[in-house]
Enzyme design. Sequence first.
Site: not given
Ligand code: GCO
Length: 483
Positions: A182, A388
Site C-alpha cells: 500500500e 488483504e
Molecule cells: C493495510 C494494512 C494493514 C491494516 C489493514 C486494516 O495494508 O492497510 O496492510 O496493515 O491493518 O488494512 O486497516
Amino acid sequence: MSITTTTATQGSPDYRDAGLVFPPGFTFGSATAAYQVEGAVHEDGRGPSIWDTFSRTPGKVWNGDTGDIACDHYHRWENDLELMSELGLGAYRFSIAWPRIMPTGNGQVNQKGIDFYARLVDGLLERGIRPVATLYHWDLPQTLEDSGGWAVRSTADAFERYAEVMGAALGDRVHTWTTLNEPWCSAYLGYGQGGHAPGRHEPVSALAAVHHLNLAHGRAVQALRSTSAGDPQYSVTLNFHVARGRGNRAAEAARRVDALANRAFTGPMLRGEYPADLLADTAPVTDWSFVKDGDLAAIHQPLDVLGVNYYSTVTVQMWDGVSPKQQNDGHKAAGGGTAWPGSHDVVEFLEQPGPYTAMGWNIAPEGLEELLVSLHEQFPAQPLMVTENGAAFDDVVAADGSVPDPERLDYLRRHFTAAHRAIQQGVDLRGYFVWSLLDNFEWGYGYAKRFGIVRVDFDTLERTVKDSGRWYARLARTGVLPA
Ligand code: GCO
C-alpha cells in the site's frame, strides 16, 4: 466495467453463497505485518522505525498504544506457525522489518534480524506453508526519515540495497516477494494527510513520495531478481479505491480519485508511464521534476502477480472551492478528506451507505468483484491475488471462552463469494489472504480494532481461534465455500 462508476451503489446483491468451488491450486492464506504483530522492538539489534517514533508521539495513536509488545510474535512465532497449520493455511503473508535487517536503513547488516526471518521461513516450509514476504509494510528506519524519508530519492537507493540483502539471504526459499504494501498509505497518509507515520502535511512531499516509492519498487524487483537463488514470484500490493461519484461533477470526482489513488501506481508499474490526467491535475502543486531519466523504465517491471487489498468503497463529490464539510478524520479508506493537493476543486469523501464494520467502513462485497473485473480488463495478462481483505468487529468472548464472530464470518463469506464471481467472469485470481491472522496493532487505532480470525488477549497474549477462523479453515482445507 470501470472503477470509476459515476453512481452510488444501488443496493448490494446478497453475496451469501455457499458450496462455491474455488479453482484447484487457489491459495488460501492469511496476512500480518511486522510492526503490527512482532513486538520486541529493542531486541537483537533492531533499530527504531518511524512507527516507533510516531506511536510515542502524544495524540497520534489511540490510547497511546505502541507496537512495543504487540502480539509478541517475535517470540511466539512457532506457536503461531502451529496455529496456521491447524487452520490448514496454504500461505502466510508477513512483512520483514527493514530496521531489523539494517538498523540505520543503510550500511551495516544485522545478521540477527536476518536469522529471525530465516527461522520463520524455514518453519513455514517445514509445515508446507508458502512464505509470501513483503519488504516494506510502513516501518521505515527512523534514520532514513531523518534524512528526508520517502520525499527524497536516496531512500529508494537505500531500499534497493535492502532488497539485495534480502534476496541473497532468503531468495532461495521465499515463494513470493512483495516489494511494497500500500504505497498509497505511505505517501498520502504519511506525508500528506499526516494520520500515519511520519505524520507530515506536505502535499509536494506526498507526490514526491509516490514517485520514490514507485522507484523503490522497480529497483527492488530488479535487485531481488538478481540476488534470489531460487525461482520466486515477484509482486507488489496496492490498495485500490473503488470510487463512486456523486453530485453534478460525479464522473470528474471519481476520475480524479482513480488517477491519484490507483493509476499513480499502476501507471508507472504496469504501463511505464504516469497518466497524463494525473500530471495535469497535480500541475498546480508540482511539475514532477523528481522523475529522472530512466526512472519509468526502472519502475516498469514484469510482475508475476499483482496484490490487491480491498476493504470497502468510497463515495466522492466535487466542489468548487471549499466543501460544506471538509472531513479530515484519518479514515484510511477516505484518503484523509480533501484529497486534492493544489487544486481549487475540492474532492470530498462522503459518508457511505451502511452496513459498517467497527472501523466505520461500509460493507460492499460487490466493490471487490467490480475491482477485480476492472483490473482484469485494464491489465488482461496480469494475474491477481487478493492480498488483504477482512473486517474489524467488536468481538465478545463467550462464557465458554469461544469467540463467536458471526459478522466477520458473514463479511468473509460475502467477499469470497464476490471473488468467486470475478473468477467466473474470467479474472485470473490466484489466491486470497485474509487480513488478519491475529488481532494486532491497528496503526492509529492501536489495539482498539480487532481484525483477527484468531483472537489475541492483549493482557495474557493468549490466542483463541474465532468462529470465523474455524470457518476459514474449512474453506482452506476443501476449497469449497462452507455453509
Ligand atoms: C493495510 C494494512 C494493514 C491494516 C489493514 C486494516 O495494508 O492497510 O496492510 O496493515 O491493518 O488494512 O486497516
